[in-house]
Design an enzyme around this catalytic site. Structure first.
Site, short mmCIF file in Angstrom:
data_model
loop_
_atom_site.label_atom_id
_atom_site.label_comp_id
_atom_site.label_asym_id
_atom_site.label_seq_id
_atom_site.Cartn_x
_atom_site.Cartn_y
_atom_site.Cartn_z
N VAL A 88 2.84 -2.24 -0.93
CA VAL A 88 3.76 -1.12 -1.19
C VAL A 88 4.44 -0.66 0.09
O VAL A 88 5.67 -0.48 0.13
CB VAL A 88 2.98 0.04 -1.86
CG1 VAL A 88 3.82 1.30 -1.92
CG2 VAL A 88 2.56 -0.37 -3.26
N THR A 137 -5.74 3.74 -1.95
CA THR A 137 -6.49 4.84 -2.58
C THR A 137 -7.55 4.18 -3.47
O THR A 137 -7.44 4.19 -4.70
CB THR A 137 -5.55 5.73 -3.44
OG1 THR A 137 -4.72 4.88 -4.26
CG2 THR A 137 -4.68 6.60 -2.57
N GLU A 167 5.13 4.43 -6.97
CA GLU A 167 5.72 3.10 -6.87
C GLU A 167 5.34 2.28 -8.09
O GLU A 167 4.19 2.30 -8.52
CB GLU A 167 5.19 2.43 -5.58
CG GLU A 167 5.66 1.03 -5.36
CD GLU A 167 7.18 0.92 -5.39
OE1 GLU A 167 7.83 1.55 -4.55
OE2 GLU A 167 7.71 0.21 -6.26
N LYS A 175 2.86 7.64 -13.12
CA LYS A 175 2.30 6.37 -12.63
C LYS A 175 1.05 5.98 -13.43
O LYS A 175 0.86 4.82 -13.82
CB LYS A 175 1.98 6.51 -11.13
CG LYS A 175 1.31 5.31 -10.52
CD LYS A 175 2.22 4.10 -10.50
CE LYS A 175 1.44 2.85 -10.12
NZ LYS A 175 2.20 1.63 -10.33
N ASN A 232 0.26 2.71 -15.85
CA ASN A 232 -0.85 1.76 -15.65
C ASN A 232 -1.90 1.81 -16.75
O ASN A 232 -2.44 0.78 -17.14
CB ASN A 232 -1.51 1.98 -14.28
CG ASN A 232 -0.76 1.22 -13.19
OD1 ASN A 232 0.22 0.54 -13.46
ND2 ASN A 232 -1.22 1.34 -11.96
N CYS A 262 -4.73 -2.45 -8.86
CA CYS A 262 -4.30 -1.18 -9.45
C CYS A 262 -4.95 -0.80 -10.78
O CYS A 262 -5.50 0.28 -10.90
CB CYS A 262 -2.78 -1.18 -9.59
SG CYS A 262 -1.99 -1.18 -7.97
N1 LIG Z 1 -0.32 -3.34 -5.00
C1 LIG Z 1 0.43 -2.90 -5.99
O1 LIG Z 1 0.92 -3.67 -6.84
C2 LIG Z 1 0.75 -1.43 -6.10
C3 LIG Z 1 1.79 -1.02 -6.96
C4 LIG Z 1 2.08 0.33 -7.05
C5 LIG Z 1 1.33 1.26 -6.36
N2 LIG Z 1 0.29 0.85 -5.57
C6 LIG Z 1 -0.47 1.87 -4.85
O2 LIG Z 1 0.02 1.93 -3.51
C7 LIG Z 1 -1.06 2.16 -2.60
C8 LIG Z 1 -1.15 1.03 -1.59
O3 LIG Z 1 -1.41 -0.18 -2.28
P1 LIG Z 1 -1.25 -1.61 -1.56
O4 LIG Z 1 -1.50 -2.63 -2.59
O5 LIG Z 1 0.00 -1.62 -0.77
O6 LIG Z 1 -2.51 -1.52 -0.56
P2 LIG Z 1 -2.87 -2.47 0.66
O7 LIG Z 1 -4.35 -2.46 0.76
O8 LIG Z 1 -2.15 -3.77 0.52
O9 LIG Z 1 -2.26 -1.70 1.92
C9 LIG Z 1 -2.73 -0.47 2.39
C10 LIG Z 1 -2.55 -0.49 3.91
O10 LIG Z 1 -2.83 0.82 4.43
C11 LIG Z 1 -3.42 0.66 5.71
N3 LIG Z 1 -4.05 1.93 6.11
C12 LIG Z 1 -5.21 2.49 5.70
N4 LIG Z 1 -5.41 3.68 6.32
C13 LIG Z 1 -4.34 3.88 7.13
C14 LIG Z 1 -3.95 4.92 8.03
N5 LIG Z 1 -4.69 6.04 8.19
N6 LIG Z 1 -2.82 4.79 8.73
C15 LIG Z 1 -2.05 3.69 8.57
N7 LIG Z 1 -2.35 2.66 7.74
C16 LIG Z 1 -3.49 2.76 7.02
C17 LIG Z 1 -4.39 -0.50 5.49
O11 LIG Z 1 -4.78 -1.09 6.72
C18 LIG Z 1 -3.52 -1.45 4.64
O12 LIG Z 1 -2.78 -2.34 5.42
C19 LIG Z 1 -2.30 2.34 -3.47
O13 LIG Z 1 -2.47 3.70 -3.76
C20 LIG Z 1 -1.95 1.58 -4.73
O14 LIG Z 1 -2.65 2.03 -5.85
C21 LIG Z 1 0.01 -0.47 -5.41
#
Ligand SMILES: NC(=O)c1ccc[n+]([C@@H]2O[C@H](COP(=O)([O-])OP(=O)(O)OC[C@H]3O[C@@H](n4cnc5c(N)ncnc54)[C@H](O)[C@@H]3O)[C@@H](O)[C@H]2O)c1
Length: 413
Positions: A10, A84, A152, A205, A209, A266
């Site tokens: 994201v 999260t 997102e 959101k 889901n 998710c």
């Molecule tokens: N993956 C999906 O398809 C998707 C779709 C919509 C929403 N989301 C939501 O978006 C959020 C992120 O999902 P994602 O799949 O991108 O996760 P991800 O695990 O791919 O990325 C999260 C990133 O955040 C970083 N991080 C953690 N703590 C941090 C901090 N204090 N400062 C800076 N960086 C930090 C981690 O190192 C990691 O790189 C979640 O809440 C998820 O539910 C995900």
């Protein structure tokens, strides 16, 4: 102008998306390996098109930085895209989010107005009841910080396509100035922008889901009903259902189809987080509770199907490990749950193949003692029977390789 905390699916998409729109974007992450991969112009995960966009923007509009102070000082918007994950009782664990909010508040002490935007998925009421009071309690007055959420909806494997072709932008906030600034930020995208209360933004959101999860659990339960009754071609039945014009012409029908149960980052955590949130507020949702229960029971049912009446020394071949095809994401993948069940049942001789996800799987699930082989053919040759756990296109050929039993847990053949 924009700082993005968290450079996963994201966050990286958001950061590159804003860079593509012409904004200057700082990307911050706590994962050193992820940052070093990105600084080389490479992606830390599999995602079509994004590497080219990264290369185009890196160093001119998109900067991966460790200097939080400069980034936040220079920005009008701070987006939080951190994980999260599951917390206690299935609730959403907000520690990464609050840690990123803390870093922001510590970075600036000037009087400039900035908008703090949560893009991570957070349970309804989190902005109003947790984030906003937290920011205010740390001295972040309403003159200095507006607070909003902006859920997102992208799909892994389609991140860039879904950014460019977003159906709508949802802005959840009670702060009119924050809303107006976000509308201006997103205006160049030319997609509908819906301004709602902060809790409505968060709820939309989960509405999305949990509906997807419900369609999947419904399909899995119906497949089990059909198989119990017998004489029913499950795949045919679902394909013919999809011919209804009310389903045609979109990809929604792909969620109304049986398989191994929903997985990935998710749907499992978000269904559990909404259940936990609703319970905490005093309502026990019956459909949601059973959607989760059906999904939790699916791996054991699949493992039973795969094991059949085999002896424990049978060699079982697993085709596919990622939670869906065209992805190397193995977080909460049904394959891990099914393999764990098989091992628990006494099947120790497991060979596996996935075109892209074997390294990730080995890293995520070191406790699962299985052999990874370099091709689907190698797994087929080495096994007494094989099970398809991810619907990779290349697995359609498997029945032509011989007469071994193929358990098609994705109903794809
Ligand atoms: N993956 C999906 O398809 C998707 C779709 C919509 C929403 N989301 C939501 O978006 C959020 C992120 O999902 P994602 O799949 O991108 O996760 P991800 O695990 O791919 O990325 C999260 C990133 O955040 C970083 N991080 C953690 N703590 C941090 C901090 N204090 N400062 C800076 N960086 C930090 C981690 O190192 C990691 O790189 C979640 O809440 C998820 O539910 C995900």
């Amino acid at each position: 102008m924009v700082t993005v905390f968290g450079l996963g699916f994201v966050g990286l998409t958001t950061a590159l998306g804003f860079a593509h729109l012409g904004y200057k974007v700082y990307g911050i992450d706590v994962d050193a390996e992820r940052k070093s991969i990105l600084r080389k112009g490479q992606l830390p995960f599999m995602e079509p098109e994004m590497e080219d966009v990264l290369k185009d923007n890196l160093g001119n509009r998109f900067f991966v930085t460790d200097d939080v102070e400069t980034a936040v000082k220079d920005s009008d918007f701070v987006f939080y895209c951190v994980g999260t994950p599951y917390g206690r009782d299935g609730s959403a664990d907000l520690k990464y989010l609050f840690s990123a909010v803390d870093s922001t508040l510590q970075a600036v002490h000037d009087e400039k107005y900035r908008v703090l935007v949560t893009k991570s998925t957070i349970p309804p009421s989190t902005t109003a009841e947790k984030i906003l009071p937290y920011v205010r309690s740390k001295g972040g007055t309403s003159e200095r910080f507006g607070v909003a959420n902006n859920p997102e909806f992208l799909r892994e494997g389609h991140c860039w396509e879904d950014f460019l072709g977003a159906d709508r932008i949802v802005l959840g906030s009670e702060d009119k100035k924050a809303q107006a600034m976000l509308i201006a930020l997103y205006k160049p995208m030319g997609v509908p922008i819906k301004c709602v209360s902060s809790s409505t933004g968060e709820f939309i959101k989960y509405l999305s889901n949990t509906l997807l999860a419900t369609m999947i659990s419904y399909s899995n339960e119906m497949a089990q009903v059909a198989e119990t009754i017998g004489g029913i071609d499950v795949a045919d039945a679902f394909h013919i259902l999809h011919m209804d014009k009310r389903w045609n012409g979109g990809t929604m029908a792909s969620y109304v189809y049986p398989g191994c149960g929903y997985g990935g980052y998710c749907l499992p955590k978000d269904t559990n987080a909404l259940l936990a949130q609703s319970r905490e507020k005093g309502f026990e949702p019956q459909i949601l509770k059973n959607v989760i229960a059906i999904n939790d029971n699916r791996p054991a049912a699949m493992a039973q199907n795969i094991a059949g009446k085999s002896y424990h020394d049978a060699v079982i071949g697993i085709m596919g490990l990622s939670f869906k095809p065209e992805s190397d994401d193995v977080r909460d993948t049904p394959a891990a749950r099914i393999i764990r069940e098989l091992i628990k049942m006494g099947y120790k001789n497991i060979k596996a193949y996935d075109p892209v996800a074997m390294d990730e799987f080995a890293k995520y699930y070191p406790e699962l003692d299985i052999d990874f082989l370099p091709s689907a053919q190698a797994v087929y040759a080495a096994s007494d029977k094989v099970a398809i756990l991810t619907a990779w296109e290349e697995f359609r050929e498997i029945p032509q390789w011989g007469d071994k039993l193929v358990i098609d847990c994705r109903y794809m053949l």
